[in-house]
Scaffold this active site. Sequence first.
Site, PDB file in Angstrom:
ATOM      1  N   ARG A  63      58.194 -13.179  -9.660  1.00 13.22           N
ATOM      2  CA  ARG A  63      58.774 -13.760 -10.873  1.00 13.22           C
ATOM      3  C   ARG A  63      58.712 -15.281 -10.780  1.00 13.22           C
ATOM      4  O   ARG A  63      58.389 -15.850  -9.731  1.00 13.22           O
ATOM      5  CB  ARG A  63      60.240 -13.327 -11.034  1.00 13.22           C
ATOM      6  CG  ARG A  63      61.122 -13.743  -9.867  1.00 13.22           C
ATOM      7  CD  ARG A  63      62.593 -13.756 -10.221  1.00 13.22           C
ATOM      8  NE  ARG A  63      63.418 -13.918  -9.032  1.00 13.22           N
ATOM      9  CZ  ARG A  63      63.653 -15.067  -8.429  1.00 13.22           C
ATOM     10  NH1 ARG A  63      63.094 -16.185  -8.853  1.00 13.22           N
ATOM     11  NH2 ARG A  63      64.426 -15.113  -7.354  1.00 13.22           N
ATOM     12  N   HIS A  96      71.358 -11.346  -5.237  1.00 18.22           N
ATOM     13  CA  HIS A  96      71.870 -10.203  -5.994  1.00 18.22           C
ATOM     14  C   HIS A  96      72.774  -9.385  -5.090  1.00 18.22           C
ATOM     15  O   HIS A  96      72.516  -9.268  -3.885  1.00 18.22           O
ATOM     16  CB  HIS A  96      70.732  -9.302  -6.481  1.00 18.22           C
ATOM     17  CG  HIS A  96      69.756  -9.969  -7.387  1.00 18.22           C
ATOM     18  ND1 HIS A  96      70.130 -10.712  -8.483  1.00 18.22           N
ATOM     19  CD2 HIS A  96      68.393 -10.012  -7.353  1.00 18.22           C
ATOM     20  CE1 HIS A  96      69.050 -11.170  -9.089  1.00 18.22           C
ATOM     21  NE2 HIS A  96      67.987 -10.768  -8.423  1.00 18.22           N
ATOM     22  N   GLY A 133      64.912 -15.223 -14.237  1.00 14.32           N
ATOM     23  CA  GLY A 133      63.557 -15.430 -13.766  1.00 14.32           C
ATOM     24  C   GLY A 133      62.706 -14.279 -14.262  1.00 14.32           C
ATOM     25  O   GLY A 133      63.089 -13.121 -14.092  1.00 14.32           O
ATOM     26  N   CYS A 183      68.608 -21.305  -6.796  1.00 11.08           N
ATOM     27  CA  CYS A 183      67.556 -21.727  -7.726  1.00 11.08           C
ATOM     28  C   CYS A 183      66.924 -23.055  -7.308  1.00 11.08           C
ATOM     29  O   CYS A 183      66.288 -23.728  -8.114  1.00 11.08           O
ATOM     30  CB  CYS A 183      68.091 -21.803  -9.159  1.00 11.08           C
ATOM     31  SG  CYS A 183      68.818 -20.262  -9.723  1.00 11.08           S
TER      32      CYS A 183
END
Length: 234
Positions: free
Chosen positions: A88, A95, A162, A191
């Site tokens: 991505r 996560h 993303g 990020c």
Amino acid sequence: MNKKVEIQNLGLKDYKETWDYQEKIFKNTLDLKIRNRRENLGVETRNYLLFVEHPHVYTLGKSGDAGNLLLSEEQLKAKNASYYKINRGGDITYHGPGQIVGYPILDLDNFFTDIHKYLRLLEEMVILTLAEYQIKAQRSPGETGVWLDVGTPFARKICAMGVRASRWVTMHGFALNVHADLGYFDHIIPCGIKGKAVTSLNVELGKKEISLEEVQQKLIRHFAELFEAEIIGL
């Protein structure tokens, strides 16, 4: 144009298994589009919105810097977390349980062929959902995702995004912190942006836990409105 979107709730599922499942749907959709074009079949492509929670995992986008992961392989094991370099856009993110991860696998030929608009609508879906909890969320110029208190020393990110797209078919998506363990974000530069904090819906509301199902239903409703989609599979 087929604007039906099938919702699939995958529950708590391993990241790699889910990624493989996404890739399978993604490839099937691309293959059908190619066959349609070559053989003039006119068969409708299908659209999906997958919802999932992952066990603890860090993922690095194709343009990301591996140095933004601050844990060694041994430390990852100690944290019971896994790590994947994936296809991505974007840099590194986390996560885990208490986070709503959504993977829209859409043929944008069924909606609109504009990736910028696609990302903005996903952000708007989250902004409208958070507004229902009296939280004023917004975009941050030059950065994807959804933020709070942009332009202040207290800016913090609540939803990461993303995506990948090929022939207007999308995959990957968004991750909204509902009652996630924010301590896991301390082990990355989220990020790739230094000096920016991360937050979660339960922290902002001063509650221990928020119903993931309740938040998901709000996301689906706003998604349907923004994409003018017909939701199926619920």
